[in-house]
Design an enzyme around this catalytic site. Structure first.
Site, PDB file in Angstrom:
ATOM      1  N   SER A 110       0.816  -1.210   0.000  1.00 35.94           N
ATOM      2  CA  SER A 110       0.000   0.000   0.000  1.00 35.94           C
ATOM      3  C   SER A 110       0.842   1.249   0.000  1.00 35.94           C
ATOM      4  O   SER A 110       0.372   2.327  -0.361  1.00 35.94           O
ATOM      5  CB  SER A 110      -0.856   0.066   1.270  1.00 35.94           C
ATOM      6  OG  SER A 110      -1.578  -1.110   1.438  1.00 35.94           O
ATOM      7  N   HIS A 142      -2.369  -3.135  -6.661  1.00 33.75           N
ATOM      8  CA  HIS A 142      -2.906  -2.781  -5.348  1.00 33.75           C
ATOM      9  C   HIS A 142      -4.421  -2.918  -5.331  1.00 33.75           C
ATOM     10  O   HIS A 142      -5.142  -2.102  -5.899  1.00 33.75           O
ATOM     11  CB  HIS A 142      -2.489  -1.336  -4.998  1.00 33.75           C
ATOM     12  CG  HIS A 142      -2.898  -0.932  -3.621  1.00 33.75           C
ATOM     13  ND1 HIS A 142      -3.600   0.218  -3.354  1.00 33.75           N
ATOM     14  CD2 HIS A 142      -2.709  -1.542  -2.421  1.00 33.75           C
ATOM     15  CE1 HIS A 142      -3.833   0.291  -2.059  1.00 33.75           C
ATOM     16  NE2 HIS A 142      -3.294  -0.752  -1.465  1.00 33.75           N
ATOM     17  N   GLU A 199      -5.167  -0.326  -8.312  1.00 26.77           N
ATOM     18  CA  GLU A 199      -4.134   0.618  -8.727  1.00 26.77           C
ATOM     19  C   GLU A 199      -2.967  -0.200  -9.292  1.00 26.77           C
ATOM     20  O   GLU A 199      -2.416  -1.056  -8.596  1.00 26.77           O
ATOM     21  CB  GLU A 199      -3.667   1.467  -7.539  1.00 26.77           C
ATOM     22  CG  GLU A 199      -4.712   2.491  -7.109  1.00 26.77           C
ATOM     23  CD  GLU A 199      -4.333   3.256  -5.840  1.00 26.77           C
ATOM     24  OE1 GLU A 199      -4.660   4.442  -5.746  1.00 26.77           O
ATOM     25  OE2 GLU A 199      -3.717   2.650  -4.934  1.00 26.77           O
ATOM     26  N   ASN A 257      -4.590   5.752  -1.020  1.00 28.44           N
ATOM     27  CA  ASN A 257      -4.088   5.801   0.348  1.00 28.44           C
ATOM     28  C   ASN A 257      -3.432   7.131   0.671  1.00 28.44           C
ATOM     29  O   ASN A 257      -3.457   7.581   1.812  1.00 28.44           O
ATOM     30  CB  ASN A 257      -3.114   4.648   0.605  1.00 28.44           C
ATOM     31  CG  ASN A 257      -3.849   3.336   0.766  1.00 28.44           C
ATOM     32  OD1 ASN A 257      -5.074   3.318   0.895  1.00 28.44           O
ATOM     33  ND2 ASN A 257      -3.119   2.237   0.747  1.00 28.44           N
TER      34      ASN A 257
HETATM   35  N1  LIG Z   1      -5.483  -4.337   4.955  1.00 25.86           N
HETATM   36  C1  LIG Z   1      -5.804  -3.593   3.943  1.00 25.86           C
HETATM   37  O1  LIG Z   1      -6.863  -2.952   3.956  1.00 25.86           O
HETATM   38  C2  LIG Z   1      -4.912  -3.512   2.732  1.00 25.86           C
HETATM   39  C3  LIG Z   1      -5.437  -2.995   1.541  1.00 25.86           C
HETATM   40  C4  LIG Z   1      -4.631  -3.008   0.378  1.00 25.86           C
HETATM   41  C5  LIG Z   1      -3.326  -3.472   0.460  1.00 25.86           C
HETATM   42  N2  LIG Z   1      -2.835  -3.933   1.663  1.00 25.86           N
HETATM   43  C6  LIG Z   1      -1.465  -4.451   1.655  1.00 25.86           C
HETATM   44  O2  LIG Z   1      -1.528  -5.856   1.558  1.00 25.86           O
HETATM   45  C7  LIG Z   1      -0.418  -6.438   2.210  1.00 25.86           C
HETATM   46  C8  LIG Z   1      -0.924  -7.446   3.247  1.00 25.86           C
HETATM   47  O3  LIG Z   1      -1.687  -6.734   4.227  1.00 25.86           O
HETATM   48  P1  LIG Z   1      -2.796  -7.479   5.122  1.00 25.86           P
HETATM   49  O4  LIG Z   1      -3.585  -6.397   5.748  1.00 25.86           O
HETATM   50  O5  LIG Z   1      -3.464  -8.496   4.308  1.00 25.86           O
HETATM   51  O6  LIG Z   1      -1.877  -8.160   6.228  1.00 25.86           O
HETATM   52  P2  LIG Z   1      -2.244  -9.355   7.220  1.00 25.86           P
HETATM   53  O7  LIG Z   1      -1.397  -9.176   8.405  1.00 25.86           O
HETATM   54  O8  LIG Z   1      -3.708  -9.454   7.407  1.00 25.86           O
HETATM   55  O9  LIG Z   1      -1.773 -10.675   6.410  1.00 25.86           O
HETATM   56  C9  LIG Z   1      -0.452 -10.959   6.080  1.00 25.86           C
HETATM   57  C10 LIG Z   1      -0.292 -12.464   5.899  1.00 25.86           C
HETATM   58  O10 LIG Z   1       1.003 -12.743   5.401  1.00 25.86           O
HETATM   59  C11 LIG Z   1       1.454 -13.933   5.984  1.00 25.86           C
HETATM   60  N3  LIG Z   1       2.913 -14.023   5.910  1.00 25.86           N
HETATM   61  C12 LIG Z   1       3.836 -13.408   6.667  1.00 25.86           C
HETATM   62  N4  LIG Z   1       5.067 -13.762   6.268  1.00 25.86           N
HETATM   63  C13 LIG Z   1       4.939 -14.609   5.229  1.00 25.86           C
HETATM   64  C14 LIG Z   1       5.852 -15.331   4.416  1.00 25.86           C
HETATM   65  N5  LIG Z   1       7.159 -15.215   4.586  1.00 25.86           N
HETATM   66  N6  LIG Z   1       5.373 -16.152   3.451  1.00 25.86           N
HETATM   67  C15 LIG Z   1       4.042 -16.276   3.267  1.00 25.86           C
HETATM   68  N7  LIG Z   1       3.135 -15.615   4.025  1.00 25.86           N
HETATM   69  C16 LIG Z   1       3.580 -14.783   4.983  1.00 25.86           C
HETATM   70  C17 LIG Z   1       0.925 -13.858   7.412  1.00 25.86           C
HETATM   71  O11 LIG Z   1       0.859 -15.151   7.996  1.00 25.86           O
HETATM   72  C18 LIG Z   1      -0.448 -13.233   7.197  1.00 25.86           C
HETATM   73  O12 LIG Z   1      -1.458 -14.209   7.033  1.00 25.86           O
HETATM   74  C19 LIG Z   1       0.373  -5.303   2.817  1.00 25.86           C
HETATM   75  O13 LIG Z   1       1.404  -4.954   1.926  1.00 25.86           O
HETATM   76  C20 LIG Z   1      -0.659  -4.193   2.901  1.00 25.86           C
HETATM   77  O14 LIG Z   1      -0.097  -2.932   2.880  1.00 25.86           O
HETATM   78  C21 LIG Z   1      -3.613  -3.986   2.769  1.00 25.86           C
END
Ligand SMILES: NC(=O)c1ccc[n+]([C@@H]2O[C@H](COP(=O)([O-])OP(=O)(O)OC[C@H]3O[C@@H](n4cnc5c(N)ncnc54)[C@H](O)[C@@H]3O)[C@@H](O)[C@H]2O)c1
Length: 596
Positions: free
Chosen positions: A121, A142, A154, A192
């Site tokens: 993000s 994204h 995006e 964002n």
């Molecule tokens: N939460 C949101 O609203 C949102 C929206 C758009 C983008 N993002 C982006 O998406 C990405 C993930 O965010 P999230 O909110 O889903 O996080 P999250 O914490 O909910 O999930 C992350 C997952 O990654 C897994 N993980 C960690 N290390 C790993 C590895 N080495 N190999 C495989 N899996 C691994 C974890 O076990 C976890 O299930 C981030 O870059 C975030 O910025 C988030």
């Protein structure tokens, strides 16, 4: 020829990853879904199952299609399972070193032609790409939360991403039924960059007890038509993820203080209050992962215990003024059964206001929203007067005269002389400090702000502004009156912009700055906020409706009071106002409206 994406990999099955898996599998694409451990894999599998089961229950997905969808997903621990996919989307936590390590590993595991994408993000896609030997095949894709629902993607190209890769990914987005905006690699991209300053500001309001979580969220939903309030949205995003995004944006985006995470966020993350995913964040949820909010110790009690909070009984209301707001407010009170005394500066003005109220009520009758009897009863409850002396026996006065402090102060000084003791004196000011008006009387404890939105008969929100001298009884009375009017009253402190304008206008101003920096177009920015965040209008559409001059004035007030450098009005906004491009009302603002 466009690339055929028949199998994609998703790394990390958390909030975003599980949703991204669903998006691909729903569209007939095979997915290899990868996690770091068996328990994490199970959680991801459960999230996917929960989401698709909900879709079936809501009738949005046939049970057979759900089963086919699940058959397309192959779950595995470790990146080695991704050796033959066409595209990988990484969705692991927002840490640069972690993402770089994963990309280096993906570069080793995946076929040379595989496209490697990140769902980051806020981190630099470029910095992630240089951890591989194929930066030209690395791109940002994204998605928005929840990925199966939000239409926007995006697409982030770096200076080295090959144009073919960009074109292939754009075509893939179309195949997924998404709308993409393609942009360069900048902290926070479009959505964002515009969203997180606002979210952080809302957390700051909550932290400083400026307003309750319920009131902050209700204000933005009802005042701006947003699908969720900012604190509920923070819970959905995940507070750990939100913290990392803010922190990265602060460091990458020019150290804008508005992105410095509010300290409370860090405390909540440390305490394990991560939002919906952990079952508790700003709100408490039925269980981890559940969208259902359950009451907790800070949930306000239902306000059906009339007068128990010390609020005073109100039956007769005086409304001073003859403009748009006064006219609408007279109608609102009369329709709700209050006896109304309208006071204007002259008989002609009273006649005009009376006409306007009649016209508006008649419209309600024509549209079938108001019975003729109710219209007549409402009109029968209004007395028209041109002298303040008729306010001697009212229980509440609502002032809605011109937005000039000297005029309002003189009026409140007169009301102080005329009105009986115990009356609640309310001002509808949208930009002046309520305390200035209160101190023009000898009874500041009885003075409160009642900030109605335009058009008052339609808009469901009223901001109840309490000053440092307003008594709890006065605030409770004002809130009870809002409820009796069928409106939601949200209580906030006496600061420039109250809740809604303080949170809304800096965001609009930021959108102007983004346009001014040529990062994106007005159309794409509007698209991003509507399709990525579910806003009813994009920032430029809204600015043209509100009026650029009005928006500039509000932004200036915020800047002057809070001295926040990030609130300085965008030069482009000032120039457009100077040029007379004020929006729809002059047929030209950010867009040309002369042909519509
Ligand atoms: N939460 C949101 O609203 C949102 C929206 C758009 C983008 N993002 C982006 O998406 C990405 C993930 O965010 P999230 O909110 O889903 O996080 P999250 O914490 O909910 O999930 C992350 C997952 O990654 C897994 N993980 C960690 N290390 C790993 C590895 N080495 N190999 C495989 N899996 C691994 C974890 O076990 C976890 O299930 C981030 O870059 C975030 O910025 C988030």
């Amino acid at each position: 020829m466009a690339r055929d994406f028949s199998t994609v990999g998703v790394v990390g099955l958390g909030t975003m990853g599980a949703g991204i898996v669903e998006v691909f599998a729903r569209n007939g694409i095979d997915v290899v879904a990868v996690e770091i451990s068996e328990p994490a894999l199970e959680r991801g599998r459960a999230t996917l199952a929960g989401s698709t089961d909900r879709a079936v229950a809501k009738g949005k997905l046939a049970a057979a299609d759900r089963d086919a969808l699940h058959e397309r997903v192959h779950f595995a621990v470790g990146l080695d399972a991704l050796h033959s996919v066409d595209l990988v989307i990484e969705a692991v936590p927002e840490h640069l070193d972690l993402k770089q390590r994963i990309f280096a590993e993906l570069d080793r595991v995946c076929r040379p032609e595989t496209i490697l994408a990140t769902n980051t993000s806020s981190l630099s896609v470029t910095e992630i790409s240089v951890a591989t030997s194929r930066p030209n095949q690395v791109i940002g894709i994204h998605f928005f939360n929840p990925a199966p629902v939000m239409k926007l993607v995006e697409v982030v190209r770096t200076v080295v991403t090959s144009p073919e890769v960009v074109a292939d990914v754009e075509a893939l987005c179309a195949r997924l039924g998404k709308v993409d905006v393609t942009i360069n690699d900048r902290a926070g991209f479009i959505a964002n960059a515009l969203l997180f300053g606002y979210l952080n500001h809302a957390v700051g309001m909550f932290e400083s007890h400026y307003a309750t979580r319920e009131d902050i969220d209700a204000a933005m939903k009802l005042g701006c038509g947003l699908p969720m309030g900012p604190l509920a949205l923070m819970d959905l995003i995940g507070l750990d993820t939100a913290y990392e995004i803010l922190d990265t944006m602060y460091r990458r985006g020019g150290r804008d203080r508005r992105h410095a995470p509010v300290p409370l966020l860090k405390q909540m993350v440390t305490a394990g209050l991560l939002g919906r995913k952990s079952g508790r964040g700003f709100y408490t949820y039925e269980r981890p992962g559940s969208p259902k909010v359950v009451p907790d110790e800070t949930t306000p009690l239902a306000t059906d215990t009339a007068l128990a909070d010390g609020s005073r009984a109100i039956t007769k209301v005086g409304i001073v003024g003859s403009g748009t707001m006064a006219t609408g407010i007279i109608e609102v009170f009369a329709k709700a059964g209050y006896e109304v005394v309208s006071v204007t500066r002259g008989v002609e003005k009273s006649a005009a206001v009376c006409e306007a109220v009649k016209t508006s009520l008649n419209k309600g009758v024509v549209r079938g929203k108001l019975a003729e009897d109710d219209r007549d009863a409402a009109l029968g409850r209004i007395t028209w007067s041109a002298t303040l002396d008729h306010l001697a026996d009212v229980d509440l006065v609502v002032e809605a005269v011109i937005e000039e402090l000297s005029v309002k102060k003189a009026l409140f000084a007169s009301l102080d002389e005329i009105c009986k003791p115990g009356v609640v004196l309310a001002t509808t000011t949208s930009s002046l400090p309520v305390i200035d008006v209160a101190m023009a009387t000898q009874r500041p404890a009885d003075v409160v702000g009642l900030h109605f939105f335009n058009p008052a008969p339609v808009m469901p929100l009223v901001e109840v502004v309490r000053t440092i001298r307003t008594s709890p009884e006065t605030t409770a009375t004002a809130r009870a009156v809002c409820a009796a009017l069928g409106k939601t009253g949200v209580v906030c402190g006496d600061r420039s912009g109250f809740i809604v304008n303080a949170l809304l206008f800096p965001y609009l101003n930021d959108a102007v700055k983004m346009l001014e920096a040529s990062y994106s177009t007005a159309d794409d920015i509007d698209h991003a906020m509507k399709l990525g965040c579910g806003y009813p209008m994009g920032p430029f559409e809204l600015l043209d409706v509100v009026g650029l001059d009005v928006s500039l004035a509000i932004q200036r007030e915020l800047y002057l009071e809070l001295r926040e450098p990030g609130f300085a009005p965008a030069p482009l906004l000032e120039h457009l106002v100077t040029a007379g491009y004020l929006g729809r009302k002059t047929r030209r603002g950010f867009r040309d409206h002369s042909h519509r």
